[in-house]
Design a protein around this motif. Sequence first.
Motif, PDB file in Angstrom:
ATOM      1  N   THR A 164       0.835  -1.209   0.000  1.00 33.90           N
ATOM      2  CA  THR A 164       0.000   0.000   0.000  1.00 33.90           C
ATOM      3  C   THR A 164       0.865   1.252   0.000  1.00 33.90           C
ATOM      4  N   ARG A 210      -4.587  -0.190  -7.454  1.00 31.85           N
ATOM      5  CA  ARG A 210      -5.222  -1.252  -6.671  1.00 31.85           C
ATOM      6  C   ARG A 210      -4.888  -2.625  -7.245  1.00 31.85           C
ATOM      7  N   THR A 221      -9.596  -0.207   7.504  1.00 33.64           N
ATOM      8  CA  THR A 221     -10.725  -0.522   6.634  1.00 33.64           C
ATOM      9  C   THR A 221     -11.930   0.264   7.099  1.00 33.64           C
ATOM     10  N   ILE A 233      -9.545  -6.801  -4.237  1.00 35.02           N
ATOM     11  CA  ILE A 233      -8.784  -5.579  -3.971  1.00 35.02           C
ATOM     12  C   ILE A 233      -8.917  -4.601  -5.128  1.00 35.02           C
ATOM     13  N   THR A 266     -12.781  -2.811  -3.436  1.00 33.25           N
ATOM     14  CA  THR A 266     -12.278  -1.871  -2.431  1.00 33.25           C
ATOM     15  C   THR A 266     -13.103  -0.578  -2.337  1.00 33.25           C
ATOM     16  N   MET A 296     -12.584  -3.340   1.507  1.00 27.98           N
ATOM     17  CA  MET A 296     -12.104  -4.706   1.328  1.00 27.98           C
ATOM     18  C   MET A 296     -11.370  -5.231   2.555  1.00 27.98           C
TER      19      MET A 296
END
Length: 274
Positions: A36, A58, A140, A191, A195, A200
């Motif tokens: 990420t 992503r 999240t 993902i 997302t 996700m």
Amino acid sequence: MTLLSEMSRAWRRHWPHYAAEAVGIGVFMLCGSLLTILFEHPDFPGYQALASQEVLRRAGIGLGMALVIVGIVYNPWGKKSGAHINPAVTLGFWQLGKIRRADALWYLLAQVVGALLMGQVLKAVLGAYFAHPAVNYLVTAPKPPHGLGVAFAAEFVISFALMLVLLLALHHATLKKAAGWLIGMLLFLYITFETPLSGMSLNPARTLGSAVAAGHYRGLWLYWVAPLAGMWLAAVFFNKAHKGQELACAILAGCDAAPNTPHATEPPVYPQER
């Protein structure tokens, strides 16, 4: 035998399997955080190369995490524990009688502890990179303009589908050894495309580890309720639809359960006789 006695006996016999679960979810969080940062932090080349291509960023994270989950499933530690690294997956296998009650509880505790510890390690080591708003501790949370309802529905659907695909694969003579790759493929798709709906999660323990690191708990309940409900109901549905087909063990790599493991022949043979 009381539950505490069961858990004490299970710990003495199976603590390496619980350790493998804690390490597995820790590795999963570590790799997810690094990927990420690579693709979302503005100082890193993944973001710089794809700054205007959110879907491709992503997809890069998704591809990386797909390979990570494959590595976790098929390495010796993953084969030892079954590579659940997710309380919802463990709940599904418990529903099918393929992991004992005490082992399932230890798995859940190990997964939660592993996620909480890794969240704190990442916070201490990665510091500002982990805290950057583009990374946000890997928290999240529902994504605007969608609210809690959309996030809950999305988490339920992807959790139900993942468990169903996993069980179908593990019951298929050809596909059972490829179950980890199928889960990796689903993770890549989730993902990349899911997302924006829920952020996700799929994994309540991973989400809890990030939430505690960030001190951000908005909507946390749904990331526990939806995945647990989705995977549990998928196991119930599969038991009804495929009654009579035996599941060798609760190991994502596909196997015949080894002696003296949480997945050995001591649990009821699936499906349980009524």
